[in-house]
Design a protein around this motif. Structure first.
Motif, PDB file in Angstrom:
ATOM      1  N   HIS A  15      39.495   7.997  17.888  1.00 21.00           N
ATOM      2  CA  HIS A  15      40.781   8.262  17.693  1.00 21.00           C
ATOM      3  C   HIS A  15      41.579   7.547  16.164  1.00 21.00           C
ATOM      4  O   HIS A  15      42.705   8.140  15.892  1.00 21.00           O
ATOM      5  CB  HIS A  15      41.933   8.028  18.814  1.00 21.00           C
ATOM      6  N   PHE A  16      40.827   6.710  15.785  1.00 24.18           N
ATOM      7  CA  PHE A  16      41.407   5.989  14.444  1.00 24.18           C
ATOM      8  C   PHE A  16      40.534   6.438  13.379  1.00 24.18           C
ATOM      9  O   PHE A  16      40.605   5.764  12.293  1.00 24.18           O
ATOM     10  CB  PHE A  16      41.613   4.608  14.612  1.00 24.18           C
ATOM     11  N   GLU A  17      39.646   7.318  13.415  1.00 17.80           N
ATOM     12  CA  GLU A  17      38.872   7.931  12.550  1.00 17.80           C
ATOM     13  C   GLU A  17      39.433   8.973  11.621  1.00 17.80           C
ATOM     14  O   GLU A  17      40.373   9.665  12.451  1.00 17.80           O
ATOM     15  CB  GLU A  17      37.485   8.424  12.999  1.00 17.80           C
ATOM     16  N   GLU A  18      39.100   9.229  10.595  1.00 15.99           N
ATOM     17  CA  GLU A  18      39.669  10.299   9.797  1.00 15.99           C
ATOM     18  C   GLU A  18      39.219  11.635  10.398  1.00 15.99           C
ATOM     19  O   GLU A  18      37.989  12.078  10.602  1.00 15.99           O
ATOM     20  CB  GLU A  18      39.434  10.380   8.478  1.00 15.99           C
ATOM     21  N   PHE A  19      39.916  12.531  10.555  1.00 17.11           N
ATOM     22  CA  PHE A  19      39.431  14.005  11.065  1.00 17.11           C
ATOM     23  C   PHE A  19      38.752  14.655  10.083  1.00 17.11           C
ATOM     24  O   PHE A  19      38.931  14.740   8.733  1.00 17.11           O
ATOM     25  CB  PHE A  19      40.918  14.928  11.257  1.00 17.11           C
ATOM     26  N   PRO A  20      37.662  15.168  10.458  1.00 17.89           N
ATOM     27  CA  PRO A  20      36.768  15.782   9.464  1.00 17.89           C
ATOM     28  C   PRO A  20      37.005  16.966   8.481  1.00 17.89           C
ATOM     29  O   PRO A  20      38.129  17.631   8.930  1.00 17.89           O
ATOM     30  CB  PRO A  20      35.638  16.531  10.382  1.00 17.89           C
ATOM     31  N   VAL A  21      36.732  16.925   7.443  1.00 14.42           N
ATOM     32  CA  VAL A  21      36.902  18.207   6.400  1.00 14.42           C
ATOM     33  C   VAL A  21      35.582  18.765   5.894  1.00 14.42           C
ATOM     34  O   VAL A  21      34.583  18.164   6.045  1.00 14.42           O
ATOM     35  CB  VAL A  21      37.424  17.145   5.139  1.00 14.42           C
ATOM     36  N   ALA A  22      35.853  20.119   5.994  1.00 17.42           N
ATOM     37  CA  ALA A  22      34.607  21.072   5.867  1.00 17.42           C
ATOM     38  C   ALA A  22      33.987  20.772   4.633  1.00 17.42           C
ATOM     39  O   ALA A  22      34.616  20.451   3.456  1.00 17.42           O
ATOM     40  CB  ALA A  22      35.291  22.446   5.933  1.00 17.42           C
ATOM     41  N   GLY A  23      32.373  20.663   4.861  1.00 21.83           N
ATOM     42  CA  GLY A  23      31.831  20.589   3.757  1.00 21.83           C
ATOM     43  C   GLY A  23      31.304  22.058   3.012  1.00 21.83           C
ATOM     44  O   GLY A  23      32.115  22.998   3.248  1.00 21.83           O
ATOM     45  N   ASN A  24      30.416  21.928   2.181  1.00 21.82           N
ATOM     46  CA  ASN A  24      30.105  23.188   1.493  1.00 21.82           C
ATOM     47  C   ASN A  24      28.589  23.427   1.602  1.00 21.82           C
ATOM     48  O   ASN A  24      27.925  23.969   0.589  1.00 21.82           O
ATOM     49  CB  ASN A  24      30.528  23.196   0.028  1.00 21.82           C
ATOM     50  N   HIS A  25      28.038  23.233   2.824  1.00 20.66           N
ATOM     51  CA  HIS A  25      26.589  23.402   3.089  1.00 20.66           C
ATOM     52  C   HIS A  25      26.398  25.187   3.118  1.00 20.66           C
ATOM     53  O   HIS A  25      27.278  25.705   3.658  1.00 20.66           O
ATOM     54  CB  HIS A  25      26.100  22.894   4.252  1.00 20.66           C
ATOM     55  N   LYS A  26      25.316  25.606   2.722  1.00 23.74           N
ATOM     56  CA  LYS A  26      25.114  27.110   2.405  1.00 23.74           C
ATOM     57  C   LYS A  26      24.094  27.219   3.442  1.00 23.74           C
ATOM     58  O   LYS A  26      22.904  26.605   3.339  1.00 23.74           O
ATOM     59  CB  LYS A  26      24.763  27.327   0.964  1.00 23.74           C
ATOM     60  N   ALA A  27      24.266  28.191   4.388  1.00 28.15           N
ATOM     61  CA  ALA A  27      23.317  28.644   5.220  1.00 28.15           C
ATOM     62  C   ALA A  27      22.197  29.511   4.619  1.00 28.15           C
ATOM     63  O   ALA A  27      22.659  30.505   3.858  1.00 28.15           O
ATOM     64  CB  ALA A  27      23.780  29.356   6.310  1.00 28.15           C
ATOM     65  N   PRO A  28      21.029  29.257   4.597  1.00 29.93           N
ATOM     66  CA  PRO A  28      19.749  30.049   3.984  1.00 29.93           C
ATOM     67  C   PRO A  28      19.503  31.373   4.576  1.00 29.93           C
ATOM     68  O   PRO A  28      18.900  32.170   4.152  1.00 29.93           O
ATOM     69  CB  PRO A  28      18.624  29.000   3.894  1.00 29.93           C
ATOM     70  N   PHE A  29      20.399  31.527   5.703  1.00 35.49           N
ATOM     71  CA  PHE A  29      19.971  32.794   6.557  1.00 35.49           C
ATOM     72  C   PHE A  29      21.188  33.186   7.497  1.00 35.49           C
ATOM     73  O   PHE A  29      21.805  32.172   7.903  1.00 35.49           O
ATOM     74  CB  PHE A  29      18.541  32.925   7.391  1.00 35.49           C
ATOM     75  N   ALA A  30      21.254  34.189   7.885  1.00 36.06           N
ATOM     76  CA  ALA A  30      22.209  34.571   8.875  1.00 36.06           C
ATOM     77  C   ALA A  30      22.000  34.173  10.304  1.00 36.06           C
ATOM     78  O   ALA A  30      21.035  34.119  10.739  1.00 36.06           O
ATOM     79  CB  ALA A  30      22.526  36.151   9.029  1.00 36.06           C
ATOM     80  N   THR A  31      23.213  33.650  10.790  1.00 37.02           N
ATOM     81  CA  THR A  31      22.994  33.074  12.296  1.00 37.02           C
ATOM     82  C   THR A  31      22.455  33.765  13.310  1.00 37.02           C
ATOM     83  O   THR A  31      21.723  33.727  13.989  1.00 37.02           O
ATOM     84  CB  THR A  31      24.204  32.535  12.697  1.00 37.02           C
ATOM     85  N   GLU A  32      22.970  35.196  13.127  1.00 38.37           N
ATOM     86  CA  GLU A  32      22.591  36.127  14.242  1.00 38.37           C
ATOM     87  C   GLU A  32      20.971  36.664  14.121  1.00 38.37           C
ATOM     88  O   GLU A  32      20.650  36.683  14.980  1.00 38.37           O
ATOM     89  CB  GLU A  32      23.305  37.555  13.919  1.00 38.37           C
TER      90      GLU A  32
END
Length: 795
Positions: A719-736
């Motif tokens: 609760h005293f950690e910084e809330f995450p900020v989105a990174g820029n990882h690129k998926a090499p394929f579609a999740t579906e």
């Protein structure tokens, strides 16, 4: 086989208790006045202390706590105090019931003492429930420091209420007038329009006979209030009604009372209602009151404060309204003046609290000018950010409906006193200086002689303030208006007002109005409006129906965390209600079990340093996590925990546990040494990073569970950690594509009753999944792989 760092077999209520007891003992969320962080303030709705916390309050406070925890992790200094309402009618009603006393026949000191005894005997059940729910209030102790628990009947709170009155008096915003007001015979006090509800009630429509003075013609007029014939000021008909145009300018003689009243045409009369003729009484309903004002008629008030008829009612004097109605009908029948009766239902004004039918009585009261500020109030309503925006219309509709100034005084005892004295000789009002809590009904005036006539005798005002005049100072109180002007100027407006939609027209409206009149500013940035809690089938909860969900029972059966997760998942402000049942709350608990097991599995492995290059499968799951972080940040910032909660649940169950963990576990174990250290480190770092990020995303929703797991696994208070900020990882394929392939393999094995570990002789895999061939082969036991657009499995 490595061992988990989590020793407990499963999550339970005892672990919740360990967390909230520690937070309370360590005063962990105390407001830090010396902090340089921006202040985020929440003006919490104070619950009454003499009633248990109900499911609506429990839900609302959990959601408020989610807002506070998120903003805390975003780097804000959180002002989140607990206020407890100890003023007004609910306390008085409880005292009257417990001690069998009445306001009308009990000395004031004795009555107030009875109220105090009720408050002393009230348990700390409300506070305990909030503590068990994991609410991160600044403090659990009563005090006058910023963020401390406050009582609305404390000297400090009542002093501020009186000071706001004095300021508004000095600004010329308050005046006294004798007017016909809404009056509740049950509560024995005047009511503002906002405190009046309406109910369809059975009644009798009585056709009674009036006589035209000039011609002797008999007129049949229908009424539901024959007891008010004595107050009739005019008989009217519609100007388009040909039947009665000949009566214009003549006079009617009222039955039994033989009072002469004018007959005139007026568009308020409805041709199709009854006989088309209407008797206009001084105060039968709101339309009567408006009519008398419009026509300049002097009203005759026939009802006393105790609900009995007065001397204007003649032979009905001393009878309660309903008894008087029966008596006059008997008299009308006996004199042949009752033509017929018809049973009807009609919309009846009632007191929102006691449910007694409203009467209209002329009394001297103090008023706050609000009609002059309707345009400004519309401007303020449009300036505040409403969540959801649809709630703004409730406020705007109410502003449009406001037709009289705000009556702010009441004739009760247990509330904040009006701080005024009057000269006995010339009646000059004596306004005291600010700085203390005054009780004029028992204290001497603050001056020795009248500034106008030099008289030395004074009498104190015995009235108290409307509860909403008290409640409307809550943001001023928590921001230390008039007490710490530097703090107030620096940190106003208040960040958030969270509340129910049913009190938009009272608490929110009056707060915006009063604070604007005092400060010239809009007191809130945001208003979060929650909706009703209903049962599984969408029906209103009530004891008589037997569908009430008791928060204490929820806490005993399931604990707080399943309830909080349910509140987040259910909290879609685009709907009109939150549906609640034990089944839904229990269902939310299954996700906690899942997360606990995920954490136990990951904790079996030591984390690793992030390798220079991540495995493509790990890049994929991190890109999915980035999307969740972005959604959570955007939605949480707009008080929407519903959408992220649903997506987080799906991620934990499906994307992460069912697919990623199954595909990565062989690389994490690396028991046969088939993976390089870099490949194994990529798996271990990603697993721990995903879990740590998930705990941060879930921390506002499930604070005790995430606190426990974060402390055990990472040695940090989440609760005293910084809330995450989105990174820029690129998926090499579609999740579906990955999920579809995994599901096809598992389905093929299940259809042939094979173990999920069974080998696959040959598989056609989508070309885009070639980058994770190694993980696919080790997970699914693929012996021969081909790539193509259509996938297939040969066992």
């Amino acid at each position: 086989m490595p061992e988990s760092k989590i020793k407990e077999k499963s999550w339970n209520q005892e672990l919740e208790k360990e967390a909230y007891d520690k937070w309370k003992a360590d005063n962990l969320y105390k407001f830090d006045k010396s902090s340089k962080k921006p202040v985020y303030s929440i003006d919490t709705p104070p619950p009454y202390v003499n009633t248990p916390v109900h499911i609506g309050q429990a839900t609302t406070y959990c959601l408020m706590d989610m807002f506070a925890r998120y903003k805390r992790m975003k780097g804000c200094n959180i002002l989140f105090p607990l206020g407890l309402d100890r003023n007004g009618l609910p306390i008085e009603m409880a005292a009257e019931k417990k001690f069998n006393i009445k306001l009308t026949n009990t000395p004031r000191e004795q009555y107030i003492e009875a109220c105090r005894k009720v408050l002393e005997e009230s348990s700390a059940a409300s506070t305990d429930t909030f503590l068990q729910l994991g609410i991160s209030f600044n403090s659990w102790e009563l005090g006058n420091e910023i963020g401390d628990v406050y009582h609305t009947d404390s000297d400090a709170y009542r002093t501020l209420t009186q000071e706001t009155f004095i300021d508004m008096w000095n600004k010329g915003l308050i005046y006294e007038d004798e007017r016909i007001n809404n009056y509740c015979p049950g509560c024995q006090t005047t009511l503002a329009d906002a405190e009046v509800d309406y109910a369809e009630k059975a009644s009798t429509f009585n056709d009674i006979i009036f006589t035209v003075k000039e011609t002797g013609e008999k007129l049949t007029i229908g009424t539901t209030r024959p007891e008010l014939v004595c107050t009739c000021g005019m008989v009217i008909f519609n100007p388009e009604d040909e039947r009665y145009k000949h009566l214009e300018g003549k006079h009617a003689i009222t039955p039994l009372f033989n009072k002469e009243v004018p007959i005139k045409s007026h568009p308020i009369a409805q041709i199709e209602k009854g006989t088309g003729l209407a008797m206009m009484c001084s105060a039968g309903d709101l339309s009567d009151i408006r009519f008398f004002r419009e026509m300049g008629l002097t009203p005759t008030i026939a009802i006393n404060r105790d609900g009995t008829m007065n001397e204007h009612a003649g032979f009905l004097k001393g009878l309660y309204v309903k008894d008087a109605r029966k008596k006059i009908i008997e008299e009308l029948k006996e004199k042949g003046l009752l033509v017929k009766q018809q049973q009807i239902t009609h919309k009846t004004p009632i007191c929102e609290r006691s449910k007694h039918e409203i009467e209209f009585i002329a009394m001297k009261e103090y008023y706050v000018k609000q009609l002059d500020f309707k345009d400004k109030m519309r401007e303020l309503a449009n300036k505040v950010n409403f969540y959801a925006p649809e709630s703004r219309k409730i406020m705007l509709d109410w502003i449009d409906a406001v037709s009289i100034d705000w009556p702010i005084t009441r004739r009760r005892f247990y509330a904040t006193e009006v701080p005024l004295w009057y000269c006995r000789k010339c009646h000059e009002a004596i306004v005291p200086p600010k700085g203390k809590y005054y009780k004029p009904w028992k204290e001497k005036a603050p001056v020795s002689k009248c500034p106008k006539c030099s008289s030395t005798e004074f009498v104190g005002d015995e009235r108290v303030f409307d509860p909403w005049f008290d409640s409307s100072i809550s943001p001023l109180y928590i921001l230390k208006y008039s007490m710490d002007e530097n703090f107030f100027e620096k940190n106003s407006p208040c960040s958030l007002r969270p509340q129910g939609k049913e009190i938009i027209r009272t608490w929110l409206y009056y707060t915006l109005l009063k604070c604007y009149l005092l400060t010239g500013k809009c007191i809130f940035n945001d208003a979060w409006i929650n909706y009703h809690i209903v049962d599984e089938k969408g029906k209103k909860m009530s004891k008589s129906t037997g569908n009430v969900v008791d928060p204490q029972e929820v806490l005993k059966k399931f604990g707080a965390e399943p309830f909080r997760l349910w509140a987040a998942v259910e909290g879609n402000l685009e709907r009109d209600d939150f549906r609640c049942s034990f089944e839904r709350i229990e269902g939310a608990g299954k996700t906690i079990v899942k997360l606990w097991n995920v954490a136990k599995f990951i904790s079996m492995f030591e984390s690793a340093s992030k390798p220079a290059k991540l495995n493509p499968l790990d890049e994929w799951i991190l890109s999915e996590l980035d999307r969740l972080v972005a959604v959570s940040n955007e939605s949480y910032g707009n008080y929407n925990f519903h959408e992220p909660a649903i997506q987080l649940k799906h991620f934990i169950w499906e994307t992460f546990a069912s697919h990623y963990m199954e595909l990565v576990k062989n690389r994490a174990y690396n028991q046969e040494g088939k993976c390089s250290k870099e490949e194994q480190d990529s798996a271990l770092w990603t697993l721990h990073h995903c879990l740590e990020t998930l705990l941060k995303l879930l921390a506002p929703i499930m604070p005790m569970l995430t606190y426990k797991l974060s402390m055990d696994l990472f040695g940090k208070d989440v609760h005293f950690e910084e809330f995450p900020v989105a990174g820029n990882h690129k998926a090499p394929f579609a999740t579906e594509e990955l999920l579809a392939f995994d599901s096809a393999v598992w389905k093929a094995k299940k259809d042939k009753a094979l173990s999920l570990k069974a080998e696959v002789k040959k598989a056609v895999v989508p070309e885009v999944l070639k980058v994770i061939e190694k993980d696919l082969c080790s997970t699914h036991g693929l012996k021969q792989v081909e790539y193509g657009k259509e996938f297939g499995v040969e066992l």
